[in-house]
Design a protein around this motif. Structure first.
Motif, PDB file in Angstrom:
ATOM      1  N   LYS A  14      42.840  31.940  34.316  1.00  0.00           N
ATOM      2  CA  LYS A  14      43.236  33.349  34.283  1.00  0.00           C
ATOM      3  C   LYS A  14      43.899  33.697  32.961  1.00  0.00           C
ATOM      4  O   LYS A  14      43.726  34.794  32.437  1.00  0.00           O
ATOM      5  N   ASP A  34      34.879  28.956  36.712  1.00  0.00           N
ATOM      6  CA  ASP A  34      33.592  29.310  36.104  1.00  0.00           C
ATOM      7  C   ASP A  34      33.462  30.827  35.922  1.00  0.00           C
ATOM      8  O   ASP A  34      32.939  31.289  34.900  1.00  0.00           O
ATOM      9  N   LEU A  35      33.924  31.582  36.885  1.00  0.00           N
ATOM     10  CA  LEU A  35      33.862  33.033  36.792  1.00  0.00           C
ATOM     11  C   LEU A  35      34.723  33.547  35.629  1.00  0.00           C
ATOM     12  O   LEU A  35      34.280  34.405  34.853  1.00  0.00           O
ATOM     13  N   TYR A  36      35.930  33.012  35.502  1.00  0.00           N
ATOM     14  CA  TYR A  36      36.788  33.406  34.374  1.00  0.00           C
ATOM     15  C   TYR A  36      36.129  33.039  33.040  1.00  0.00           C
ATOM     16  O   TYR A  36      36.227  33.794  32.072  1.00  0.00           O
ATOM     17  N   LYS A  37      35.465  31.909  32.984  1.00  0.00           N
ATOM     18  CA  LYS A  37      34.757  31.523  31.754  1.00  0.00           C
ATOM     19  C   LYS A  37      33.656  32.527  31.421  1.00  0.00           C
ATOM     20  O   LYS A  37      33.501  32.921  30.267  1.00  0.00           O
ATOM     21  N   ARG A  38      32.902  32.934  32.426  1.00  0.00           N
ATOM     22  CA  ARG A  38      31.834  33.926  32.201  1.00  0.00           C
ATOM     23  C   ARG A  38      32.397  35.252  31.704  1.00  0.00           C
ATOM     24  O   ARG A  38      31.850  35.866  30.798  1.00  0.00           O
ATOM     25  N   LEU A  39      33.471  35.673  32.337  1.00  0.00           N
ATOM     26  CA  LEU A  39      34.107  36.922  31.925  1.00  0.00           C
ATOM     27  C   LEU A  39      34.602  36.831  30.486  1.00  0.00           C
ATOM     28  O   LEU A  39      34.491  37.784  29.722  1.00  0.00           O
ATOM     29  N   ASP A  40      35.145  35.697  30.129  1.00  0.00           N
ATOM     30  CA  ASP A  40      35.655  35.495  28.774  1.00  0.00           C
ATOM     31  C   ASP A  40      34.522  35.514  27.750  1.00  0.00           C
ATOM     32  O   ASP A  40      34.684  36.038  26.643  1.00  0.00           O
ATOM     33  N   ASN A  41      33.374  34.973  28.105  1.00  0.00           N
ATOM     34  CA  ASN A  41      32.229  34.957  27.197  1.00  0.00           C
ATOM     35  C   ASN A  41      31.642  36.333  26.964  1.00  0.00           C
ATOM     36  O   ASN A  41      30.967  36.564  25.968  1.00  0.00           O
ATOM     37  N   LYS A  42      31.898  37.264  27.879  1.00  0.00           N
ATOM     38  CA  LYS A  42      31.355  38.616  27.745  1.00  0.00           C
ATOM     39  C   LYS A  42      32.238  39.517  26.904  1.00  0.00           C
ATOM     40  O   LYS A  42      31.867  40.640  26.623  1.00  0.00           O
ATOM     41  N   LYS A  43      33.407  39.011  26.507  1.00  0.00           N
ATOM     42  CA  LYS A  43      34.328  39.837  25.688  1.00  0.00           C
ATOM     43  C   LYS A  43      33.773  40.025  24.303  1.00  0.00           C
ATOM     44  O   LYS A  43      33.173  39.240  23.700  1.00  0.00           O
TER      45      LYS A  43
END
Length: 97
Positions: A22, A88-97
């Motif tokens: 997070k 994994d979801l937080y990682k995906r969200l971070d990659n979309k920044k």
């Protein structure tokens, strides 16, 4: 008690993994998931020993503590699985920044 202690430690480590993810600290999140897995292996080894004893005719008395310990480890396993998905979801969200 090995199931309760290691199950509790696994759940705590998994929760710390979610918190780290997070905050965007994915190295710590991955390390905490690994730590949770290590605690679950210890708990599994304890459980396997108990099952082996049972299979060999050394029956354990089923007490409230025994039931609680089994419940504790199963909840820890479920929580660890979900923590991995959340990281994994937080990682995906971070990659979309």
């Amino acid at each position: 008690m090995g199931l309760i202690i290691n199950g509790g430690n696994a759940k705590s480590s998994a929760f710390e993994a979610i918190t780290a993810a997070k905050d965007g600290d994915f190295a710590t999140a991955d390390a905490k998931l690994k730590e949770a897995d290590d605690f679950l292996v210890k708990a599994h080894n304890t459980q396997t020993s108990m099952l082996t004893d049972e299979a060999n005719g050394k029956h354990a008395k089923v007490t409230l503590l025994m039931v609680h310990s089994q419940d504790h480890i199963m909840n820890a396993i479920t929580f660890r699985d979900l923590a991995g998905e959340i990281v994994d979801l937080y990682k995906r969200l971070d990659n979309k920044k």
